[in-house]
Write a protein that holds these residues in place. Structure first.
Motif, PDB file in Angstrom:
ATOM      1  N   PHE A  34    -144.749  54.337 -51.996  1.00  0.00           N
ATOM      2  CA  PHE A  34    -143.667  54.128 -53.539  1.00  0.00           C
ATOM      3  C   PHE A  34    -143.010  52.655 -52.953  1.00  0.00           C
ATOM      4  CE2 PHE A  34    -140.268  55.526 -56.207  1.00  0.00           C
ATOM      5  CZ  PHE A  34    -140.848  55.372 -57.749  1.00  0.00           C
ATOM      6  N   LEU A  35    -143.205  51.820 -53.416  1.00  0.00           N
ATOM      7  CA  LEU A  35    -142.787  50.199 -53.546  1.00  0.00           C
ATOM      8  C   LEU A  35    -142.025  49.556 -54.131  1.00  0.00           C
ATOM      9  CD1 LEU A  35    -145.814  49.411 -50.587  1.00  0.00           C
ATOM     10  CD2 LEU A  35    -144.074  49.966 -49.498  1.00  0.00           C
ATOM     11  N   GLY A  36    -141.310  48.965 -53.657  1.00  0.00           N
ATOM     12  CA  GLY A  36    -140.311  48.166 -54.691  1.00  0.00           C
ATOM     13  C   GLY A  36    -139.878  47.539 -53.857  1.00  0.00           C
ATOM     14  N   SER A 188    -140.560  52.675 -48.200  1.00  0.00           N
ATOM     15  CA  SER A 188    -140.796  51.854 -47.198  1.00  0.00           C
ATOM     16  C   SER A 188    -140.657  50.511 -47.640  1.00  0.00           C
ATOM     17  CB  SER A 188    -141.427  52.899 -46.476  1.00  0.00           C
ATOM     18  OG  SER A 188    -141.069  51.336 -44.837  1.00  0.00           O
ATOM     19  N   HIS A 189    -140.251  49.940 -47.167  1.00  0.00           N
ATOM     20  CA  HIS A 189    -139.883  48.589 -46.803  1.00  0.00           C
ATOM     21  C   HIS A 189    -140.791  47.520 -46.086  1.00  0.00           C
ATOM     22  CE1 HIS A 189    -136.165  48.490 -48.878  1.00  0.00           C
ATOM     23  NE2 HIS A 189    -136.011  47.356 -49.637  1.00  0.00           N
ATOM     24  N   LEU A 191    -144.104  47.281 -45.472  1.00  0.00           N
ATOM     25  CA  LEU A 191    -144.965  46.842 -45.874  1.00  0.00           C
ATOM     26  C   LEU A 191    -146.756  47.579 -45.148  1.00  0.00           C
ATOM     27  CD1 LEU A 191    -145.185  43.996 -48.799  1.00  0.00           C
ATOM     28  CD2 LEU A 191    -144.437  46.825 -48.555  1.00  0.00           C
ATOM     29  N   SER A 192    -146.430  46.588 -44.200  1.00  0.00           N
ATOM     30  CA  SER A 192    -147.649  46.440 -43.029  1.00  0.00           C
ATOM     31  C   SER A 192    -148.082  47.915 -42.725  1.00  0.00           C
ATOM     32  CB  SER A 192    -147.379  46.606 -41.791  1.00  0.00           C
ATOM     33  OG  SER A 192    -146.233  46.604 -41.203  1.00  0.00           O
ATOM     34  N   GLU A 193    -146.717  49.283 -42.566  1.00  0.00           N
ATOM     35  CA  GLU A 193    -147.087  50.806 -42.112  1.00  0.00           C
ATOM     36  C   GLU A 193    -147.370  51.385 -43.261  1.00  0.00           C
ATOM     37  OE1 GLU A 193    -146.711  53.333 -39.607  1.00  0.00           O
ATOM     38  OE2 GLU A 193    -146.654  51.523 -39.360  1.00  0.00           O
ATOM     39  N   VAL A 194    -146.805  51.445 -44.470  1.00  0.00           N
ATOM     40  CA  VAL A 194    -147.603  51.996 -45.313  1.00  0.00           C
ATOM     41  C   VAL A 194    -148.586  52.100 -45.675  1.00  0.00           C
ATOM     42  CG1 VAL A 194    -147.199  52.287 -47.717  1.00  0.00           C
ATOM     43  CG2 VAL A 194    -145.291  51.613 -47.504  1.00  0.00           C
ATOM     44  N   GLN A 195    -149.389  49.835 -45.309  1.00  0.00           N
ATOM     45  CA  GLN A 195    -150.717  50.376 -45.406  1.00  0.00           C
ATOM     46  C   GLN A 195    -151.399  50.764 -44.563  1.00  0.00           C
ATOM     47  OE1 GLN A 195    -151.879  46.471 -46.282  1.00  0.00           O
ATOM     48  NE2 GLN A 195    -153.310  46.090 -44.928  1.00  0.00           N
ATOM     49  N   THR A 196    -150.446  50.873 -43.847  1.00  0.00           N
ATOM     50  CA  THR A 196    -151.915  51.517 -42.535  1.00  0.00           C
ATOM     51  C   THR A 196    -152.049  53.079 -42.952  1.00  0.00           C
ATOM     52  OG1 THR A 196    -150.789  50.300 -40.711  1.00  0.00           O
ATOM     53  CG2 THR A 196    -151.723  52.348 -40.021  1.00  0.00           C
ATOM     54  N   LEU A 197    -150.484  54.021 -43.031  1.00  0.00           N
ATOM     55  CA  LEU A 197    -150.581  54.907 -43.162  1.00  0.00           C
ATOM     56  C   LEU A 197    -150.916  55.981 -44.936  1.00  0.00           C
ATOM     57  CD1 LEU A 197    -148.872  57.581 -42.059  1.00  0.00           C
ATOM     58  CD2 LEU A 197    -146.843  56.301 -43.389  1.00  0.00           C
ATOM     59  N   CYS A 198    -150.768  55.259 -45.911  1.00  0.00           N
ATOM     60  CA  CYS A 198    -151.382  55.909 -47.160  1.00  0.00           C
ATOM     61  C   CYS A 198    -152.253  55.452 -47.992  1.00  0.00           C
ATOM     62  CB  CYS A 198    -149.522  54.885 -48.011  1.00  0.00           C
ATOM     63  SG  CYS A 198    -148.330  55.398 -47.800  1.00  0.00           S
ATOM     64  N   ARG A 200    -152.676  56.560 -51.453  1.00  0.00           N
ATOM     65  CA  ARG A 200    -152.610  56.080 -52.159  1.00  0.00           C
ATOM     66  C   ARG A 200    -151.194  54.996 -52.618  1.00  0.00           C
ATOM     67  NH1 ARG A 200    -153.038  58.393 -57.815  1.00  0.00           N
ATOM     68  NH2 ARG A 200    -152.115  60.120 -56.723  1.00  0.00           N
ATOM     69  N   VAL A 201    -151.094  54.238 -53.690  1.00  0.00           N
ATOM     70  CA  VAL A 201    -149.712  52.782 -53.300  1.00  0.00           C
ATOM     71  C   VAL A 201    -149.251  52.910 -54.273  1.00  0.00           C
ATOM     72  CG1 VAL A 201    -150.675  51.519 -52.406  1.00  0.00           C
ATOM     73  CG2 VAL A 201    -148.005  51.170 -52.335  1.00  0.00           C
ATOM     74  N   ALA A 202    -147.963  53.247 -55.383  1.00  0.00           N
ATOM     75  CA  ALA A 202    -147.210  52.809 -56.226  1.00  0.00           C
ATOM     76  C   ALA A 202    -146.268  51.639 -56.350  1.00  0.00           C
ATOM     77  CB  ALA A 202    -146.386  53.612 -57.108  1.00  0.00           C
ATOM     78  N   PHE A 203    -146.352  50.235 -57.131  1.00  0.00           N
ATOM     79  CA  PHE A 203    -146.083  49.812 -57.379  1.00  0.00           C
ATOM     80  C   PHE A 203    -144.814  49.560 -58.531  1.00  0.00           C
ATOM     81  CE2 PHE A 203    -149.297  48.369 -54.821  1.00  0.00           C
ATOM     82  CZ  PHE A 203    -148.894  47.016 -54.027  1.00  0.00           C
ATOM     83  N   ILE A 204    -143.151  49.712 -57.984  1.00  0.00           N
ATOM     84  CA  ILE A 204    -142.455  49.975 -59.326  1.00  0.00           C
ATOM     85  C   ILE A 204    -141.560  48.508 -59.058  1.00  0.00           C
ATOM     86  CG2 ILE A 204    -140.644  51.179 -57.723  1.00  0.00           C
ATOM     87  CD1 ILE A 204    -140.024  52.844 -59.934  1.00  0.00           C
TER      88      ILE A 204
END
Length: 304
Positions: A34-36, A188-189, A191-198, A200-204
């Motif tokens: 969940f990113l934004g 999380s802020h 981004l590289s960690e979210v990309q490695t872990l997730c 799917r991702v939502a951009f809010i």
């Protein structure tokens, strides 16, 4: 199975509408990012998920139970680390975990296993007031995992962790999701960690979900991609022609380069049209296909 479902949720704080109608779902065994930017509505959403505040409109369900109407049944399936973990500083790490274990009817053996998983066995009997921020994050993660919740909610979970701690955290979360079928919702802020872990991702942004996209092999699957183009001359002529093509969403000149946002897979068609117009292409290449570039496209309004 859909562990988490958010349908038509809106939230006002005072007169300001923070969340403007969002829809999301997270399935069993899925790690969902969940990113934004700051102020986008991430923390407000998470506070609604864990029942700290209620939506003005819409429904949030966890394992089929409505968080507002069946809070106890819904939250029984949730483990969470929201903002800073809530810990008793005058107790030891072990005593903190045992407080939760007694409520949830969990054995000492399971607690010991979690202590080893999060890497705190050498300091678990120290008072929490002596812990670093990273150690508190590890203890908070262990607390959230007590009782094998169906949904794990994490808000900036790697805050204060060193690189080794971040890698340990990643493995714990992946193992929990894949082996235990736990759904994970992570904000999380990094981004590289979210990309490695997730998965799917939502951009809010400004309370609105801009896009929900899949990640495969650390690459975001998107309908658009970013290109950089260099031509030998007539940059303005090339720019005018490019802006007329149906595959181009955005084209701007930045010093000697032309930056493009285009439909994925349209590079060959773009090159063909450039050649037909006698525009000499010196170089063309795809830019980052990771979360950083996609974040810029969706939240910051495109290439800079």
């Amino acid at each position: 199975m859909k562990v988490l479902e958010i349908r038509g949720v809106k939230k006002k704080l005072g007169k300001k509408e923070i969340i403007k109608g969002i829809d999301l779902s997270v399935s069993e065994g899925e790690i969902f990012g969940f990113l934004g930017p700051n102020g986008a509505g991430k923390t407000t959403t998470i506070r609604m998920l864990v029942g700290l505040i209620a939506p003005n409109e819409g429904d949030i369900s966890i394992c089929g139970y409505n968080v507002e109407k069946e809070k106890e049944k819904a939250l029984k399936n949730v483990g969470a680390v929201v903002e800073n973990p809530e810990l008793y500083n005058y107790l030891s790490g072990r005593e903190n975990l045992m407080q939760i274990a007694r409520i949830r009817g969990v054995s000492k053996e399971e607690i010991q296993n979690l202590i080893e998983i999060v890497g705190l066995k050498d300091r678990i009997n120290d008072k929490v007031k002596k812990y670093s921020l990273g150690m508190k994050q590890r203890l908070g993660l262990a607390a959230a995992l007590i009782g094998d919740p169906k949904l794990l909610i994490l808000d900036e979970p790697t805050n204060g962790l060193d690189p080794s701690g971040i890698m340990d955290f990643r493995e714990v979360v992946k193992k929990s999701a894949k082996e235990k079928g736990m759904a994970v919702f992570i904000s999380s802020h990094i981004l590289s960690e979210v990309q490695t872990l997730c998965d799917r991702v939502a951009f809010i942004d400004k309370g609105v979900i801009k896009s929900v996209e899949e990640i495969h092999d650390n690459v975001v699957k998107t309908e658009l991609e970013s290109l950089t183009l260099m031509v030998s001359k007539d940059k303005n002529k090339a720019l005018e022609m490019l802006r007329s093509l149906e595959w181009i969403q955005k084209a701007v000149i930045n010093e000697e380069e032309i930056h493009l946002i285009v439909k994925t897979g349209s590079t060959n068609n773009i090159l063909r049209h450039l050649i037909e117009k006698d525009i000499e292409v010196e170089e063309i290449f795809k830019n980052r296909k990771g979360l950083e570039q996609r974040y810029m496209e969706l939240v910051e309004g495109g290439v800079r």
